[in-house]
Scaffold this active site. Structure first.
Site, PDB file in Angstrom:
ATOM      1  N   LYS A  22     -25.331 -33.961  10.492  1.00 26.42           N
ATOM      2  CA  LYS A  22     -25.512 -33.609   9.072  1.00 26.42           C
ATOM      3  C   LYS A  22     -25.170 -34.804   8.189  1.00 26.42           C
ATOM      4  O   LYS A  22     -25.926 -35.184   7.292  1.00 26.42           O
ATOM      5  CB  LYS A  22     -24.615 -32.434   8.689  1.00 26.42           C
ATOM      6  CG  LYS A  22     -24.502 -32.203   7.180  1.00 26.42           C
ATOM      7  CD  LYS A  22     -23.576 -31.065   6.837  1.00 26.42           C
ATOM      8  CE  LYS A  22     -22.144 -31.418   6.800  1.00 26.42           C
ATOM      9  NZ  LYS A  22     -21.678 -32.084   5.582  1.00 26.42           N
ATOM     10  N   ASN A  23     -24.011 -35.417   8.441  1.00 26.58           N
ATOM     11  CA  ASN A  23     -23.533 -36.464   7.532  1.00 26.58           C
ATOM     12  C   ASN A  23     -24.278 -37.781   7.678  1.00 26.58           C
ATOM     13  O   ASN A  23     -24.145 -38.660   6.845  1.00 26.58           O
ATOM     14  CB  ASN A  23     -22.027 -36.641   7.696  1.00 26.58           C
ATOM     15  CG  ASN A  23     -21.293 -35.439   7.143  1.00 26.58           C
ATOM     16  OD1 ASN A  23     -21.878 -34.625   6.434  1.00 26.58           O
ATOM     17  ND2 ASN A  23     -20.026 -35.320   7.472  1.00 26.58           N
ATOM     18  N   ARG A  94     -22.220 -32.013  -2.764  1.00 30.62           N
ATOM     19  CA  ARG A  94     -21.722 -33.285  -3.282  1.00 30.62           C
ATOM     20  C   ARG A  94     -22.556 -34.469  -2.821  1.00 30.62           C
ATOM     21  O   ARG A  94     -22.740 -35.447  -3.531  1.00 30.62           O
ATOM     22  CB  ARG A  94     -20.309 -33.566  -2.793  1.00 30.62           C
ATOM     23  CG  ARG A  94     -19.310 -32.489  -2.958  1.00 30.62           C
ATOM     24  CD  ARG A  94     -17.971 -33.043  -2.589  1.00 30.62           C
ATOM     25  NE  ARG A  94     -17.709 -34.204  -3.389  1.00 30.62           N
ATOM     26  CZ  ARG A  94     -17.356 -34.129  -4.672  1.00 30.62           C
ATOM     27  NH1 ARG A  94     -17.262 -32.964  -5.242  1.00 30.62           N
ATOM     28  NH2 ARG A  94     -17.134 -35.200  -5.370  1.00 30.62           N
ATOM     29  N   CYS A 118     -14.176 -29.710  -5.743  1.00 32.98           N
ATOM     30  CA  CYS A 118     -14.502 -29.277  -4.379  1.00 32.98           C
ATOM     31  C   CYS A 118     -13.266 -28.624  -3.791  1.00 32.98           C
ATOM     32  O   CYS A 118     -12.143 -28.998  -4.129  1.00 32.98           O
ATOM     33  CB  CYS A 118     -14.901 -30.498  -3.555  1.00 32.98           C
ATOM     34  SG  CYS A 118     -14.950 -30.181  -1.789  1.00 32.98           S
ATOM     35  N   ARG A 123     -12.092 -35.462  -5.214  1.00 32.55           N
ATOM     36  CA  ARG A 123     -13.242 -36.266  -4.753  1.00 32.55           C
ATOM     37  C   ARG A 123     -13.954 -36.990  -5.893  1.00 32.55           C
ATOM     38  O   ARG A 123     -15.145 -36.771  -6.141  1.00 32.55           O
ATOM     39  CB  ARG A 123     -14.196 -35.418  -3.941  1.00 32.55           C
ATOM     40  CG  ARG A 123     -13.510 -34.753  -2.749  1.00 32.55           C
ATOM     41  CD  ARG A 123     -14.434 -33.922  -1.917  1.00 32.55           C
ATOM     42  NE  ARG A 123     -15.309 -34.718  -1.058  1.00 32.55           N
ATOM     43  CZ  ARG A 123     -16.166 -34.178  -0.167  1.00 32.55           C
ATOM     44  NH1 ARG A 123     -16.260 -32.865  -0.073  1.00 32.55           N
ATOM     45  NH2 ARG A 123     -16.916 -34.944   0.578  1.00 32.55           N
ATOM     46  N   ASP A 309     -12.700 -34.216   9.530  1.00 29.79           N
ATOM     47  CA  ASP A 309     -13.620 -33.092   9.704  1.00 29.79           C
ATOM     48  C   ASP A 309     -13.389 -32.315  10.993  1.00 29.79           C
ATOM     49  O   ASP A 309     -14.048 -31.314  11.235  1.00 29.79           O
ATOM     50  CB  ASP A 309     -15.072 -33.585   9.640  1.00 29.79           C
ATOM     51  CG  ASP A 309     -15.440 -34.121   8.260  1.00 29.79           C
ATOM     52  OD1 ASP A 309     -16.476 -34.792   8.150  1.00 29.79           O
ATOM     53  OD2 ASP A 309     -14.670 -33.893   7.316  1.00 29.79           O
ATOM     54  N   ILE A 331      -6.671 -37.785   4.377  1.00 27.66           N
ATOM     55  CA  ILE A 331      -7.903 -38.125   3.648  1.00 27.66           C
ATOM     56  C   ILE A 331      -8.087 -37.248   2.417  1.00 27.66           C
ATOM     57  O   ILE A 331      -8.396 -37.735   1.329  1.00 27.66           O
ATOM     58  CB  ILE A 331      -9.140 -38.002   4.564  1.00 27.66           C
ATOM     59  CG1 ILE A 331      -8.931 -38.785   5.877  1.00 27.66           C
ATOM     60  CG2 ILE A 331     -10.403 -38.443   3.843  1.00 27.66           C
ATOM     61  CD1 ILE A 331      -8.874 -40.284   5.706  1.00 27.66           C
ATOM     62  N   ARG A 401     -23.979 -24.448   6.381  1.00 26.36           N
ATOM     63  CA  ARG A 401     -24.213 -25.770   5.800  1.00 26.36           C
ATOM     64  C   ARG A 401     -24.133 -26.870   6.844  1.00 26.36           C
ATOM     65  O   ARG A 401     -24.739 -27.927   6.702  1.00 26.36           O
ATOM     66  CB  ARG A 401     -23.173 -26.056   4.710  1.00 26.36           C
ATOM     67  CG  ARG A 401     -23.210 -25.084   3.546  1.00 26.36           C
ATOM     68  CD  ARG A 401     -22.278 -25.556   2.466  1.00 26.36           C
ATOM     69  NE  ARG A 401     -22.616 -26.939   2.095  1.00 26.36           N
ATOM     70  CZ  ARG A 401     -21.970 -27.595   1.122  1.00 26.36           C
ATOM     71  NH1 ARG A 401     -20.982 -26.988   0.480  1.00 26.36           N
ATOM     72  NH2 ARG A 401     -22.298 -28.823   0.817  1.00 26.36           N
TER      73      ARG A 401
HETATM   74  C1  EPZ Z   1     -17.872 -37.928   3.792  1.00 26.28           C
HETATM   75  O1  EPZ Z   1     -17.526 -37.479   2.475  1.00 26.28           O
HETATM   76  C2  EPZ Z   1     -18.304 -36.672   4.550  1.00 26.28           C
HETATM   77  N1  EPZ Z   1     -19.419 -36.054   3.871  1.00 26.28           N
HETATM   78  C3  EPZ Z   1     -17.143 -35.689   4.623  1.00 26.28           C
HETATM   79  O2  EPZ Z   1     -17.540 -34.594   5.445  1.00 26.28           O
HETATM   80  C4  EPZ Z   1     -15.958 -36.369   5.293  1.00 26.28           C
HETATM   81  O3  EPZ Z   1     -14.858 -35.501   5.267  1.00 26.28           O
HETATM   82  C5  EPZ Z   1     -15.587 -37.663   4.536  1.00 26.28           C
HETATM   83  O4  EPZ Z   1     -16.740 -38.527   4.454  1.00 26.28           O
HETATM   84  C6  EPZ Z   1     -14.474 -38.430   5.219  1.00 26.28           C
HETATM   85  O5  EPZ Z   1     -14.794 -38.726   6.520  1.00 26.28           O
HETATM   86  C7  EPZ Z   1     -20.668 -36.575   4.045  1.00 26.28           C
HETATM   87  O6  EPZ Z   1     -20.896 -37.567   4.708  1.00 26.28           O
HETATM   88  C8  EPZ Z   1     -21.783 -35.875   3.353  1.00 26.28           C
HETATM   89  P1  EPZ Z   1     -15.115 -40.392   1.215  1.00 26.28           P
HETATM   90  P2  EPZ Z   1     -17.297 -38.530   1.283  1.00 26.28           P
HETATM   91  O7  EPZ Z   1     -15.835 -41.011   0.078  1.00 26.28           O
HETATM   92  O8  EPZ Z   1     -18.274 -39.625   1.407  1.00 26.28           O
HETATM   93  C9  EPZ Z   1     -11.562 -40.496  -2.022  1.00 26.28           C
HETATM   94  C10 EPZ Z   1     -17.882 -32.337   6.063  1.00 26.28           C
HETATM   95  O9  EPZ Z   1     -17.065 -31.462   6.380  1.00 26.28           O
HETATM   96  N2  EPZ Z   1     -12.554 -41.178  -2.888  1.00 26.28           N
HETATM   97  O10 EPZ Z   1     -14.886 -41.209   2.428  1.00 26.28           O
HETATM   98  O11 EPZ Z   1     -17.260 -37.760   0.014  1.00 26.28           O
HETATM   99  C11 EPZ Z   1     -11.930 -39.019  -1.827  1.00 26.28           C
HETATM  100  O12 EPZ Z   1     -11.476 -38.241  -2.894  1.00 26.28           O
HETATM  101  C12 EPZ Z   1     -17.599 -33.272   4.870  1.00 26.28           C
HETATM  102  O13 EPZ Z   1     -18.949 -32.552   6.661  1.00 26.28           O
HETATM  103  C13 EPZ Z   1     -12.152 -41.644  -4.134  1.00 26.28           C
HETATM  104  O14 EPZ Z   1     -10.988 -41.510  -4.508  1.00 26.28           O
HETATM  105  O15 EPZ Z   1     -15.824 -39.036   1.649  1.00 26.28           O
HETATM  106  C14 EPZ Z   1     -11.276 -38.682  -0.512  1.00 26.28           C
HETATM  107  O16 EPZ Z   1      -9.948 -38.343  -0.715  1.00 26.28           O
HETATM  108  C15 EPZ Z   1     -16.393 -32.855   4.100  1.00 26.28           C
HETATM  109  N3  EPZ Z   1     -13.076 -42.252  -4.917  1.00 26.28           N
HETATM  110  C16 EPZ Z   1     -11.389 -39.991   0.257  1.00 26.28           C
HETATM  111  O17 EPZ Z   1     -11.612 -41.027  -0.702  1.00 26.28           O
HETATM  112  C17 EPZ Z   1     -14.392 -42.415  -4.531  1.00 26.28           C
HETATM  113  O18 EPZ Z   1     -15.209 -42.975  -5.286  1.00 26.28           O
HETATM  114  C18 EPZ Z   1     -12.514 -39.997   1.295  1.00 26.28           C
HETATM  115  O19 EPZ Z   1     -13.728 -39.806   0.642  1.00 26.28           O
HETATM  116  C19 EPZ Z   1     -14.769 -41.942  -3.266  1.00 26.28           C
HETATM  117  C20 EPZ Z   1     -13.836 -41.315  -2.450  1.00 26.28           C
END
Ligand code: EPZ
Length: 423
Positions: A22-23, A94, A118, A123, A309, A331, A401
């Site tokens: 998915k991701n 998202r 979320c 996020r 995840d 995370i 999802r």
């Molecule tokens: C991706 O989300 C995945 N989603 C998430 O999977 C996964 O949990 C996450 O990466 C971490 O591995 C998809 O790929 C669609 P991040 P993403 O940006 O890209 C903070 C699932 O269950 N952050 O690496 O949104 C954020 O708040 C989902 O399939 C900022 O502060 O994750 C978080 O605490 C859930 N500012 C951390 O970084 C930003 O601009 C990780 O977020 C971006 C992120």
């Protein structure tokens, strides 16, 4: 709303086919905006999130044909396209924010709704927008929408140091940089397999990218990208989820399409808890022959660390392990909402901030429970496999999802599980 009913206590045996990720697919699909030529994804997962991304891209002007029961997505975008990603679609998912970089790179301007809150955390998108601003974009927030414009209509290369290895920001900036003027370097980039899969696809389209899978990615901008056909990488989170099923319920399951390199940190923890994980010609085989798994401590980290995840699913396993485990979620700030639901099933869990202490119990008890997010919902189904009696998991739309036909896949290896359509 549909719910899923699981009757626990049956050891599992057989094979489960692991789908495309998915991701990965959610980052690969927006790449169609970077080219006038067709991009075809094979091994695509059949999930409601993919339908939402299809809806979003079609609203921007992409033509998308789904074939072979959804396993193949043929996409193309011609000429001038709509550059506004509407709140009504973005609020559903998202990952819609992954159109920002490609739209800016293609058209020089974009209006993308901020996704909003979320269940698992705030996020924000600051790492995405700071990076794009370094590439010469001006970005203003108006009425809940990010209004982005590239100076002179074209992004330029830049050196960008991420404060955190964000998956989404790495994907957005990497895609934006493929058509930028000059070279972009992302330092402290995310290293997830989905990033490598996206970079591999972009290279197939003619992009010049080096270093994906490491903390430093270099992208040399080009004038245009071509088309490509790309197989979506295996879903390591679906893989990890089904690897845990025989650990919790007993028995042996072979996950077809599984790869050890995608789940090394996770497999290490299974090994430490006394579970055998073996590589086969077709994937990975997991067996728990006798006795309960042993407690292990887990801390979630960016790849190649233990994936957040799989944290909820691992908690379900630790609920029936021998001994006390400490789980640290590093995370997301609010990703223990499955804990009180597992406690309803007789688990012993104490949560303090980002740390959960789980004391394993001999046996869980079935109960009606509520899914709160995608991974929490599947952890409740896994717990139900070990519980005495019936567990009813409600609000399984979360599950759809990210998991294809979970009741069919678990049912095929002997689980007593069924979906009850909602009224
Ligand atoms: C991706 O989300 C995945 N989603 C998430 O999977 C996964 O949990 C996450 O990466 C971490 O591995 C998809 O790929 C669609 P991040 P993403 O940006 O890209 C903070 C699932 O269950 N952050 O690496 O949104 C954020 O708040 C989902 O399939 C900022 O502060 O994750 C978080 O605490 C859930 N500012 C951390 O970084 C930003 O601009 C990780 O977020 C971006 C992120």
């Amino acid at each position: 709303m549909d719910s899923i009913i699981v009757k626990g206590g049956k050891p599992l045996s057989g094979q489960i086919h692991i789908a495309g990720a998915k991701n990965a697919a959610l980052a690969l699909m927006p790449a169609t905006l970077l080219s006038e030529e067709p991009l075809t994804l094979t091994n695509a997962p059949r999930l409601s999130d993919i339908k939402t991304m299809t809806e979003l891209l079609q609203s921007l002007g992409a033509e998308i044909t789904s074939m072979q029961d959804g396993k193949v997505q043929a996409m193309s975008t011609h000429g001038t396209i709509n550059t506004t990603a509407d709140y009504d679609i973005v609020r559903k998912m998202r990952a819609s924010n992954l159109v920002l970089g490609p739209l800016l790179a293609r058209e020089g301007h974009a209006v993308v709704s901020l996704p909003g809150g979320c269940a698992i955390g705030a996020r924000p998108m600051d790492i995405h927008t700071d990076g794009l601003e370094k590439m010469g974009a001006s970005i203003d927030l108006k009425d809940g929408y990010l209004h982005a414009k590239a100076a002179g209509g074209k992004l330029k290369g830049a050196v960008i140091d991420f404060p955190f290895a964000s998956v989404g920001a790495t994907e957005n900036i990497m895609m934006a940089a493929t058509l930028a003027k000059g070279t972009t370097v992302i330092n402290n980039a995310a290293r997830e397999p989905e990033i490598v899969d996206l970079a591999t696809c972009l290279r197939r389209m003619g992009a010049q990218i080096d270093g994906d899978g490491t903390a430093t990615i270099t992208i040399q901008g080009v004038d245009r990208l071509g088309g490509a056909t790309h197989p979506v990488v295996t879903d390591r989170i679906e893989l990890g989820t089904y690897m845990l099923a025989p650990v919790i319920a007993g028995g042996e399951v072979e996950c077809i399409g599984g790869r050890m390199d995608l789940v090394a940190a996770f497999a290490e923890k299974l090994d430490a808890s006394g579970v055998s994980v073996t590589e086969t010609a077709n994937g990975l085989k997991v067996a728990r022959k006798n006795g309960r798994p042993t407690a292990v401590d887990v801390t979630t980290e960016p790849f190649p660390g233990f994936p957040t995840d799989l944290q909820a699913q691992m908690m379900a396993m630790l609920c029936v392990a021998e001994g006390k485990s400490v789980l640290e979620e590093k995370i997301f700030e609010n990703r223990f909402m499955h804990a009180p639901e597992l406690v309803r099933m007789g688990a012993e869990i104490e949560v303090h901030g980002g740390t959960a202490t789980v004391t394993g119990v001999e046996r869980m008890k079935g109960a009606p429970v509520m899914a709160t997010d995608l991974r929490a919902s599947v952890s409740l189904i896994l717990a139900g496999l070990a519980a005495e009696g019936e567990t009813q998991v409600n609000r399984v739309y979360h599950l759809d999802r990210g998991y294809e036909h979970v009741e069919d896949k678990l049912g095929a290896v002997g689980a007593d599980i069924k979906r009850v359509p909602g009224s």
